[in-house]
Design a protein around this motif. Structure first.
Motif, PDB file in Angstrom:
ATOM      1  N   GLU A 138      25.926  23.421  42.653  1.00 48.45           N
ATOM      2  CA  GLU A 138      24.743  24.218  42.304  1.00 48.45           C
ATOM      3  C   GLU A 138      25.083  25.223  41.198  1.00 48.45           C
ATOM      4  N   LEU A 139      26.268  25.823  41.295  1.00 48.08           N
ATOM      5  CA  LEU A 139      26.675  26.789  40.277  1.00 48.08           C
ATOM      6  C   LEU A 139      26.938  26.098  38.943  1.00 48.08           C
ATOM      7  N   VAL A 140      27.540  24.908  38.984  1.00 52.88           N
ATOM      8  CA  VAL A 140      27.736  24.129  37.765  1.00 52.88           C
ATOM      9  C   VAL A 140      26.380  23.838  37.116  1.00 52.88           C
ATOM     10  N   ASP A 141      25.392  23.449  37.934  1.00 55.92           N
ATOM     11  CA  ASP A 141      24.041  23.208  37.419  1.00 55.92           C
ATOM     12  C   ASP A 141      23.481  24.447  36.735  1.00 55.92           C
ATOM     13  N   ALA A 142      23.687  25.601  37.365  1.00 56.73           N
ATOM     14  CA  ALA A 142      23.173  26.855  36.795  1.00 56.73           C
ATOM     15  C   ALA A 142      23.850  27.165  35.466  1.00 56.73           C
ATOM     16  N   TYR A 143      25.155  26.963  35.396  1.00 55.95           N
ATOM     17  CA  TYR A 143      25.881  27.198  34.147  1.00 55.95           C
ATOM     18  C   TYR A 143      25.359  26.281  33.040  1.00 55.95           C
ATOM     19  N   LEU A 144      25.104  25.027  33.386  1.00 57.70           N
ATOM     20  CA  LEU A 144      24.603  24.078  32.394  1.00 57.70           C
ATOM     21  C   LEU A 144      23.201  24.468  31.927  1.00 57.70           C
ATOM     22  N   ALA A 145      22.364  24.864  32.871  1.00 53.01           N
ATOM     23  CA  ALA A 145      20.996  25.260  32.518  1.00 53.01           C
ATOM     24  C   ALA A 145      20.986  26.483  31.611  1.00 53.01           C
ATOM     25  N   ASP A 146      21.948  27.379  31.810  1.00 56.48           N
ATOM     26  CA  ASP A 146      22.020  28.615  31.013  1.00 56.48           C
ATOM     27  C   ASP A 146      22.825  28.440  29.725  1.00 56.48           C
ATOM     28  N   GLY A 147      23.362  27.242  29.527  1.00 58.76           N
ATOM     29  CA  GLY A 147      24.155  27.005  28.323  1.00 58.76           C
ATOM     30  C   GLY A 147      25.477  27.745  28.300  1.00 58.76           C
ATOM     31  N   VAL A 148      26.044  28.003  29.468  1.00 57.01           N
ATOM     32  CA  VAL A 148      27.292  28.761  29.578  1.00 57.01           C
ATOM     33  C   VAL A 148      28.487  27.922  29.125  1.00 57.01           C
ATOM     34  N   ASP A 149      29.364  28.531  28.333  1.00 56.56           N
ATOM     35  CA  ASP A 149      30.647  27.925  27.970  1.00 56.56           C
ATOM     36  C   ASP A 149      31.713  28.581  28.841  1.00 56.56           C
ATOM     37  N   LEU A 150      32.233  27.845  29.798  1.00 60.20           N
ATOM     38  CA  LEU A 150      33.193  28.406  30.750  1.00 60.20           C
ATOM     39  C   LEU A 150      34.476  28.897  30.081  1.00 60.20           C
ATOM     40  N   PHE A 151      34.785  28.384  28.895  1.00 63.14           N
ATOM     41  CA  PHE A 151      36.049  28.735  28.257  1.00 63.14           C
ATOM     42  C   PHE A 151      35.866  29.704  27.086  1.00 63.14           C
ATOM     43  N   ALA A 152      34.664  30.240  26.957  1.00 69.45           N
ATOM     44  CA  ALA A 152      34.421  31.238  25.912  1.00 69.45           C
ATOM     45  C   ALA A 152      34.983  32.586  26.345  1.00 69.45           C
ATOM     46  N   ALA A 153      35.266  33.431  25.371  1.00 67.03           N
ATOM     47  CA  ALA A 153      35.785  34.768  25.669  1.00 67.03           C
ATOM     48  C   ALA A 153      34.805  35.528  26.567  1.00 67.03           C
ATOM     49  N   GLY A 154      35.347  36.171  27.587  1.00 66.41           N
ATOM     50  CA  GLY A 154      34.531  36.965  28.494  1.00 66.41           C
ATOM     51  C   GLY A 154      33.911  36.199  29.643  1.00 66.41           C
ATOM     52  N   HIS A 155      34.156  34.882  29.725  1.00 64.45           N
ATOM     53  CA  HIS A 155      33.545  34.063  30.771  1.00 64.45           C
ATOM     54  C   HIS A 155      34.520  33.631  31.862  1.00 64.45           C
ATOM     55  N   SER A 156      35.724  34.176  31.854  1.00 65.72           N
ATOM     56  CA  SER A 156      36.721  33.748  32.840  1.00 65.72           C
ATOM     57  C   SER A 156      36.269  34.019  34.274  1.00 65.72           C
ATOM     58  N   SER A 157      35.495  35.093  34.477  1.00 67.06           N
ATOM     59  CA  SER A 157      35.029  35.409  35.830  1.00 67.06           C
ATOM     60  C   SER A 157      34.093  34.328  36.364  1.00 67.06           C
ATOM     61  N   LEU A 158      33.392  33.634  35.460  1.00 69.05           N
ATOM     62  CA  LEU A 158      32.491  32.552  35.869  1.00 69.05           C
ATOM     63  C   LEU A 158      33.293  31.349  36.357  1.00 69.05           C
ATOM     64  N   LEU A 159      34.415  31.110  35.714  1.00 70.76           N
ATOM     65  CA  LEU A 159      35.319  30.047  36.152  1.00 70.76           C
ATOM     66  C   LEU A 159      35.922  30.398  37.515  1.00 70.76           C
ATOM     67  N   LEU A 160      36.306  31.642  37.668  1.00 73.72           N
ATOM     68  CA  LEU A 160      36.866  32.099  38.936  1.00 73.72           C
ATOM     69  C   LEU A 160      35.840  31.973  40.063  1.00 73.72           C
ATOM     70  N   GLU A 161      34.567  32.224  39.771  1.00 76.57           N
ATOM     71  CA  GLU A 161      33.526  32.156  40.794  1.00 76.57           C
ATOM     72  C   GLU A 161      33.362  30.746  41.354  1.00 76.57           C
ATOM     73  N   LEU A 162      33.652  29.728  40.562  1.00 76.79           N
ATOM     74  CA  LEU A 162      33.609  28.362  41.090  1.00 76.79           C
ATOM     75  C   LEU A 162      34.593  28.200  42.239  1.00 76.79           C
ATOM     76  N   ASN A 163      35.786  28.764  42.068  1.00 68.94           N
ATOM     77  CA  ASN A 163      36.791  28.693  43.118  1.00 68.94           C
ATOM     78  C   ASN A 163      36.375  29.493  44.346  1.00 68.94           C
ATOM     79  N   VAL A 164      35.760  30.651  44.114  1.00 66.11           N
ATOM     80  CA  VAL A 164      35.270  31.477  45.228  1.00 66.11           C
ATOM     81  C   VAL A 164      34.236  30.701  46.037  1.00 66.11           C
ATOM     82  N   ARG A 165      33.354  29.997  45.340  1.00 68.06           N
ATOM     83  CA  ARG A 165      32.311  29.226  46.040  1.00 68.06           C
ATOM     84  C   ARG A 165      32.909  28.162  46.949  1.00 68.06           C
ATOM     85  N   VAL A 166      33.891  27.389  46.435  1.00 70.67           N
ATOM     86  CA  VAL A 166      34.423  26.291  47.244  1.00 70.67           C
ATOM     87  C   VAL A 166      35.295  26.795  48.390  1.00 70.67           C
ATOM     88  N   LEU A 167      35.818  28.001  48.266  1.00 68.13           N
ATOM     89  CA  LEU A 167      36.652  28.549  49.334  1.00 68.13           C
ATOM     90  C   LEU A 167      35.855  29.356  50.346  1.00 68.13           C
TER      91      LEU A 167
END
Length: 202
Positions: free
Chosen positions: A32-61
Motif C-alpha cells: 500500500e505504501l509503495v502504491d502511495a509513493y508511486l501515485a505521488d511520484g516519489v523517488d525513493l533514492f532522491a536526496a531527503g527521501h531516505s526516511s521514506l525508504l526506512l518507513e517501508l521497513n517499519v511497515r513490514v516489521l
C-alpha cells in the motif's frame, strides 16, 4: 502461497520462517505504501527521501497498529542508527550504488538493488527480504512494469538465490564473481513473472 508454504519450505536450500498472518498483513501494508509513493511520484533514492525508504521497513516489521509501535521502539531506533551509519550497509552506500545503475535495464536495476540491500552488511537489521522485494516492486512499477509478488510458482526461484546473497559480503570476491549470474537470475525471474501476468491477463 501461505497454504502451501510448509511444502515449499521443504524444497528450499535454506528453509524460511513460517508465513504467518501478521507477516502477510504487514507486507500488504508495505505494498500500500509503495502504491502511495508511486501515485505521488516519489523517488525513493532522491536526496531527503531516505526516511521514506526506512518507513517501508517499519511497515513490514511493525505495521500501522499504534499499540505495536511503542513495542517496536527500541528495535526501530537500532534499525535507524544502522540504516544511517556511514558503512557499506548504510543508506548512503545504497543510494550511491543505485546511482551507478543509471541506464541499466529496469529489471537488472531492480535485481542489483535487491542484492545490494540483502548482501552483508544488510541495509536493515531485520526484514531485508521483504523490504527489498518492495523496493524491487517500486523500481519495476515506476517504469511501467508489473511489481514482484511472491507466489507458489516463483517461491523457490526467489528464496534460493536470496539465501546465497544473504550469506555473501558486498565487496567480497565471492559476490564479485557471482553477482552477474545472480543479477541475471533475479532479472529473469522478474521477466518470467511479468510474462505470466501478461498471459494470465489474456
Amino acid at each position: 502461497m501461505q497454504a502451501d508454504f510448509e511444502r515449499i519450505n521443504g524444497t528450499l536450500d535454506t528453509p524460511r520462517d513460517p508465513l504467518g498472518n501478521a507477516v502477510l498483513e504487514r507486507m500488504l501494508l508495505g505494498y500500500e505504501l509503495v502504491d502511495a509513493y508511486l501515485a505521488d511520484g516519489v523517488d525513493l533514492f532522491a536526496a531527503g527521501h531516505s526516511s521514506l525508504l526506512l518507513e517501508l521497513n517499519v511497515r513490514v516489521l511493525c505495521g500501522l497498529d499504534a499499540a505495536r509501535r511503542p513495542e517496536c521502539a527500541s528495535q526501530l531506533e537500532a534499525t535507524k542508527e544502522h540504516f544511517y551509519a556511514a558503512t557499506d550497509g548504510g543508506v548512503e552506500s545504497l543510494v550511491n550504488w543505485v546511482r551507478g545503475l543509471n541506464g541499466a535495464p529496469t529489471r537488472r536495476r531492480a535485481a542489483s538493488t535487491y542484492i545490494h540491500i540483502l548482501s552483508q552488511p544488510q541495509l536493515f537489521i531485520e526484514g531485508n527480504h521483504r523490504t527489498g522485494s518492495l523496493v524491487m516492486s517500486w523500481i519495476l512499477a515506476r517504469d511501467g512494469k508489473p511489481p514482484f509478488v511472491l507466489s507458489v510458482e516463483n517461491a523457490k526461484a526467489y528464496f534460493d538465490p536470496s539465501a546465497l546473497v544473504k550469506n555473501s559480503r558486498k565487496h567480497s570476491l565471492r559476490l564479485l564473481l557471482e553477482r552477474p549470474k545472480l543479477v541475471k537470475r533475479f532479472a529473469d525471474l522478474l521477466k518470467d513473472d511479468a510474462e505470466k501476468v501478461h498471459l494470465d491477463g489474456h
